[in-house]
Design an enzyme around this catalytic site. Sequence first.
Site, PDB file in Angstrom:
ATOM      1  N   HIS A  46       0.841  -1.205   0.000  1.00 43.30           N
ATOM      2  CA  HIS A  46       0.000   0.000   0.000  1.00 43.30           C
ATOM      3  C   HIS A  46       0.880   1.261   0.000  1.00 43.30           C
ATOM      4  O   HIS A  46       0.610   2.220  -0.713  1.00 43.30           O
ATOM      5  CB  HIS A  46      -0.951   0.004   1.203  1.00 43.30           C
ATOM      6  CG  HIS A  46      -1.595   1.324   1.452  1.00 43.30           C
ATOM      7  ND1 HIS A  46      -2.459   1.920   0.545  1.00 43.30           N
ATOM      8  CD2 HIS A  46      -1.480   2.199   2.486  1.00 43.30           C
ATOM      9  CE1 HIS A  46      -2.861   3.096   1.034  1.00 43.30           C
ATOM     10  NE2 HIS A  46      -2.275   3.288   2.205  1.00 43.30           N
ATOM     11  N   HIS A  76       3.812   7.341   4.867  1.00 42.77           N
ATOM     12  CA  HIS A  76       2.633   8.062   5.346  1.00 42.77           C
ATOM     13  C   HIS A  76       1.843   7.349   6.452  1.00 42.77           C
ATOM     14  O   HIS A  76       1.201   7.997   7.254  1.00 42.77           O
ATOM     15  CB  HIS A  76       1.712   8.431   4.172  1.00 42.77           C
ATOM     16  CG  HIS A  76       0.853   7.316   3.671  1.00 42.77           C
ATOM     17  ND1 HIS A  76       1.281   6.388   2.757  1.00 42.77           N
ATOM     18  CD2 HIS A  76      -0.418   6.967   3.984  1.00 42.77           C
ATOM     19  CE1 HIS A  76       0.322   5.526   2.521  1.00 42.77           C
ATOM     20  NE2 HIS A  76      -0.733   5.845   3.246  1.00 42.77           N
ATOM     21  N   GLU A  99       0.908   6.091  12.415  1.00 42.29           N
ATOM     22  CA  GLU A  99      -0.417   5.662  12.818  1.00 42.29           C
ATOM     23  C   GLU A  99      -0.472   4.155  13.062  1.00 42.29           C
ATOM     24  O   GLU A  99      -1.172   3.697  13.952  1.00 42.29           O
ATOM     25  CB  GLU A  99      -1.439   6.069  11.752  1.00 42.29           C
ATOM     26  CG  GLU A  99      -2.832   6.194  12.323  1.00 42.29           C
ATOM     27  CD  GLU A  99      -3.869   6.477  11.260  1.00 42.29           C
ATOM     28  OE1 GLU A  99      -3.501   7.027  10.210  1.00 42.29           O
ATOM     29  OE2 GLU A  99      -5.039   6.142  11.491  1.00 42.29           O
ATOM     30  N   ASP A 100       0.233   3.394  12.256  1.00 39.68           N
ATOM     31  CA  ASP A 100       0.046   1.947  12.290  1.00 39.68           C
ATOM     32  C   ASP A 100       1.227   1.144  12.818  1.00 39.68           C
ATOM     33  O   ASP A 100       1.170  -0.079  12.809  1.00 39.68           O
ATOM     34  CB  ASP A 100      -0.282   1.439  10.869  1.00 39.68           C
ATOM     35  CG  ASP A 100      -1.609   1.995  10.367  1.00 39.68           C
ATOM     36  OD1 ASP A 100      -2.448   2.314  11.216  1.00 39.68           O
ATOM     37  OD2 ASP A 100      -1.791   2.111   9.150  1.00 39.68           O
ATOM     38  N   ASP A 142      -3.074   8.359  -1.488  1.00 43.41           N
ATOM     39  CA  ASP A 142      -3.378   7.295  -0.528  1.00 43.41           C
ATOM     40  C   ASP A 142      -4.804   6.785  -0.761  1.00 43.41           C
ATOM     41  O   ASP A 142      -5.066   5.584  -0.870  1.00 43.41           O
ATOM     42  CB  ASP A 142      -3.214   7.906   0.876  1.00 43.41           C
ATOM     43  CG  ASP A 142      -3.703   7.006   1.990  1.00 43.41           C
ATOM     44  OD1 ASP A 142      -3.390   5.813   1.964  1.00 43.41           O
ATOM     45  OD2 ASP A 142      -4.384   7.527   2.902  1.00 43.41           O
TER      46      ASP A 142
HETATM   47 MN    MN Z   1      -2.618   4.843   3.744  1.00 45.52          MN
END
Ligand code: MN
Length: 486
Positions: free
Chosen positions: A51, A75, A79-80, A141
């Site tokens: 991704h 990006h 967050e992940d 994205d």
């Molecule tokens: Mn993304």
Amino acid sequence: MTPRITWQKLKSAVIQLHPDEDITLLAKAYDFARRAHAGQKRKTGEEYIYHSLATANNLVELKMDMQTIATGLLHDVPEDTDKTLDDIRREFGDDICTLVSGITKLGTLKYRGIERYAENLRKMFVAMASDLRIIIIKLADRLDNIKTLDIHRPDKAKRIAQETLEIYAPIANRLGMFELKSQLEDYSFPFVYPEEYKWVSSLVKDHLKNERKYIDKAQKIAYHQLMKNNVPVIEIQGRVKHIYSLYKKLLSRGKDMTRIYDLIALRIIVPTVADCYQTLGVIHRRWTPLKGRVKDYIAQPKPNGYQSLHTSVFTEFGKVVEFQIRDEMMHEIAEYGIAAHTKYKEATNKFYSKKSLHWIDDLLGWQKDIKDNMQYLKDIKNDIFQDRIFVFTPEGDVIDLPEAATPIDFAYHIHSEIGGHMSGALVNQQMSSLDRPLKSGDVVEIIKDKNRKQPNADWLKMAKTGKARDKIRNQLRKNGSEKFWN
Ligand code: MN
């Protein structure tokens, strides 16, 4: 599904786009992202890094700079994964950290229908005003996410698609990124309007085969005529209308396919602006143009910067053919919009300068007024997402307003003082009513009455912009006339 982008593919695409640049930064970003996301899988079952790679590759296709492409790889890291923004700052510096942080902030918002609409918008635009690249990365994205929609539950897929249609695609359009906007729409369309999608698809299938034949003929004749008249042609391409924009046009044409003249349009690309007008002349000498269908977006560009000449002509095959004529720079800007900025800095500056993006300032200016109030929401939606028109002051200044704006909106756009003392308006030197919808190219002059103390409460109904209504309400309130409009 189309094959996923590998690191090798991304690397060679970047080298092709930026042949003179060092790719150390990019390689470092890939390595960092790959380690951070290691072991993570997406719902599709593939490794998460694909991704990131796809997002970065979308940015290559938008011809973005090296930093932005590298940010595409990073990006989703804060967050992940376990890695934080501080880690990114340490490894990649302040600029990339700011971009990643902007995207992370946007990522935390969830679409929950119209009541969250304003909040979504506000965050988008705050991010946009700080650095437009944040929005461009977010769009890249989203484009990858929208391509894998069918892995979600139908209700979730529909929500993401709807959000894409209502928020992301209009923003891409506003930034002149036509190609990206069309892709976002076309991928979302079947999930939001499945029946309509089936209907339009079958219409296209029926018409395309037949239309291709005479479009090919028209293309050959046009090419021949241009050669004969010594017009240097770079390319003539037939472009098929994107399916969602065809759907919208069908709705505005009584669902009548015979009233769609541009299912396939012929696009002629020539070296210079002078060649564009010469081409138009050659086409009009060969075929009769339809009345009212000649549009000069070179002299009067669309608010998002789009430039071209459009004309539709009657051909001897009993069919109408649309031509779009432009030079190479206009073509790139039409496809990539603001993303073409780096290549054609001077030309695009005109359209994307702080001044012409004042609608962002407007939004930032009254975001604090946003309450849980449907009227405000509607005002904002109208202001941002409808087509804009260009009108002129008598001095020749260009004023950018939403479609169907009236002289009242014009007056309040210039100054509350002018709005508050308005008694009439001249449109193209003729007396006009205050509720007349303005059209692009109108010259508007406001007639003031010094003795007027306050606006007329009826103007609230005639104004189309939230900004004008806000100011009218304030002026009425100041003068204690709340009872008239409450
Ligand atoms: Mn993304």
